[in-house]
Design an enzyme around this catalytic site. Structure first.
Site, short mmCIF file in Angstrom:
data_model
loop_
_atom_site.label_atom_id
_atom_site.label_comp_id
_atom_site.label_asym_id
_atom_site.label_seq_id
_atom_site.Cartn_x
_atom_site.Cartn_y
_atom_site.Cartn_z
N GLY A 259 0.77 -1.24 0.00
CA GLY A 259 0.00 0.00 0.00
C GLY A 259 0.80 1.28 0.00
N SER B 251 -1.89 -3.99 4.73
CA SER B 251 -2.11 -4.93 5.82
C SER B 251 -0.94 -4.92 6.79
CB SER B 251 -2.29 -6.34 5.26
OG SER B 251 -1.10 -6.78 4.61
N SER C 3 -7.40 -4.40 -15.02
CA SER C 3 -6.75 -4.91 -13.82
C SER C 3 -7.40 -4.25 -12.61
CB SER C 3 -5.25 -4.59 -13.83
OG SER C 3 -4.65 -4.91 -12.60
N ASP D 266 -4.81 2.36 -3.92
CA ASP D 266 -3.58 3.10 -3.61
C ASP D 266 -3.44 4.34 -4.49
OD1 ASP D 266 -2.92 1.10 -1.77
OD2 ASP D 266 -1.88 -0.08 -3.30
#
Length: 309
Positions: free
Chosen positions: A40, A138, A249, A255
């Site tokens: 991220g 995460s 995609s 992000d």
């Protein structure tokens, strides 16, 4: 223009391939092999820098794959602070099947991080010098779920504003800590945090506004996939429908959204303008297969399409 730093506690080496057809057992020859630094916060920094901003990337790196991640970060010309751990940096794979145009994504949980390692990370982060810290992604195994809340408590007394983009217990702990500039949950993440089904835009808006009204975050941007996105702030809620594009995609859309919205806020744009730019960047990220993320020219093109419903 304000400067940001990003925090990636569970970075990845993102590898993408194209293959004619995915078949079990058989060896499948691939083409269009591509490697990129991911996770991220690193993704946010990549897009933020493309847009002309300055960003320092804080991230954990270790094992035999750690130096490879460091090298990829350097290739993208990101200013970095590497926090060493023993466990190997994870490798995530993104496979595009030509026959069906379907995308297959494989993402490991990440290395186990010891208490000594995550405590050291807090010590390094306590010295951060920036206007905004973007904490995204995460938490790897071993890191306590309130880690982002702990970082907030370290940095807010220094006047550093906090942006949070994570999920599950880490998201809940971060919101409960409060004092956030921006939090960006997905529809599903907000529903999990709220503890109830959010089956309408009105329900989503009320759940997001509850966070704002409780003083936990100034801005709550909820991404809703093919439906669009919603912003909650002091003046109420604004919904933007998804742009009518053909997605190649799903990698890096959130992000890219965060990077572009924060960049707009850093240069002084108002909340709604920054939100529109975020939506445009999230759409720009999915135009091409792989892990390239949003490009400024595509963001500008998408921006003309991002209007409130």
């Amino acid at each position: 223009m304000k400067n940001i730093a990003t925090l990636t506690m569970n970075p990845t080496i993102d590898v993408s391939y194209d293959v004619g057809k995915v078949r079990h057992t058989h060896k499948m020859r691939t083409d269009n092999e591509h490697y990129a630094p991911g996770g991220g916060g690193i993704n946010v920094a990549r897009v933020f820098v493309r847009l002309g901003g300055n960003a320092r990337s804080y991230y954990l790196s270790g094992g035999a794959t750690g130096p490879a991640l460091d090298g990829l970060v350097d290739l993208h010309q990101l200013v970095r602070t590497r926090i060493e751990i023993k466990g190997p940096t994870r490798i995530a794979a993104d496979i595009l099947e030509h026959d069906t145009s379907k995308e297959y994504r494989f993402t490991p949980a990440g290395p186990h991080v010891s208490e000594a390692e995550w405590t050291h990370a807090l010590e390094v982060l306590a010295e951060a010098d920036c206007d905004i810290m973007v904490m995204s992604g995460s938490l790897p195994p071993g890191v306590p779920t309130d880690f982002y809340a702990r970082v907030t408590r370290l940095l807010r007394p220094k006047g550093i504003e906090i942006v949070l983009d994570t999920s599950g217990a880490a998201l809940a702990a971060g919101i409960e800590q409060g004092e956030l500039l921006l939090v960006k949950p997905s529809h599903g993440e907000l529903a999990q945090y709220s503890g109830r089904s959010l089956d309408s835009h009105d329900a989503i808006g009320k759940a997001a506004m509850a966070i704002v009204e409780a003083g936990k975050a100034r801005l709550v941007a909820v991404t809703m996939g093919h439906e669009g996105a919603l912003l909650a702030h002091a003046e109420g809620t604004t919904f933007l429908p998804a742009l009518k594009i053909e997605a190649a995609s799903a990698v890096g859309a959130g992000d890219s959204f965060v990077a572009a919205m924060v960049h707009a806020l850093c240069r002084g744009d108002d909340d709604l303008t920054a939100f529109r730019i975020g939506v445009a960047a999230g759409s720009a990220a999915v135009l091409r297969a792989g892990t390239d993320l949003a490009r400024p020219a595509d963001i500008e093109r998408m921006l003309g399409m991002a209007e409130p419903a």
